[in-house]
Design a protein around this motif. Structure first.
Motif: not given
Length: 120
Positions: A34-51
Motif C-alpha cells: 500500500a505504501r509503495s502504490i501510494g508513492r507510485e501514484l504520486a510519482a505518476r501524478g495520479w492524485l484524486p480529487d475524491l476517494a
C-alpha cells in the motif's frame, strides 16, 4: 470526471480465522504494498480529487497508507455500498459522484472491481 482510478485493497491477513471478513486487517505484505502504490501514484501524478472507499478495515487501512504518501489529501467518503459490491453497484456509486471532480479513486474489493475494470 476525467480520470478514474480503481484500487483493490492491499493483501489482507487471514491469521485470525474467527475474525469477521469485514474486520480483517492488512498483512505485513499488504502494508508494504500500500505504501509503495501510494508513492507510485504520486510519482505518476495520479492524485484524486475524491476517494470512495469501502468501510471494511482492510480498505480503510489501504486508503490510510496510500494517502499518507501524497502531498495533498483529497476529499474522502466511506461508502457502505462498496463493501462486497458488484461491478454494477460500483459503477452506480461512481455515477452518483460530482462530475466536476477531475479524478476519482475507488478502493474496494474483488471480484467487483476486477469485473468493472474488464467491462470498462
Amino acid at each position: 470526471m476525467k480520470q478514474l482510478l480503481l484500487l483493490r485493497h492491499a493483501k489482507s491477513s487471514w491469521d485470525d480465522p474467527g475474525l469477521d471478513d469485514f474486520d480483517r486487517p492488512l498483512a505485513e505484505r499488504g502494508v508494504k504494498a500500500a505504501r509503495s502504490i501510494g508513492r507510485e501514484l504520486a510519482a505518476r501524478g495520479w492524485l484524486p480529487d475524491l476517494a470512495l472507499v469501502s468501510p471494511a478495515l482492510r480498505t480503510r487501512d489501504t486508503w490510510r497508507l496510500v494517502a499518507a504518501e501524497w502531498p495533498v489529501q483529497p476529499r474522502i467518503a466511506f461508502v457502505e455500498a462498496l463493501y462486497d459490491a458488484s461491478a454494477a453497484d460500483i459503477l452506480s456509486q461512481i455515477g452518483q459522484t460530482d462530475a466536476s471532480s477531475g479524478s476519482l479513486l475507488v478502493i474496494g474489493h474483488n471480484p467487483g472491481l476486477e469485473q468493472l475494470a474488464r467491462q470498462l
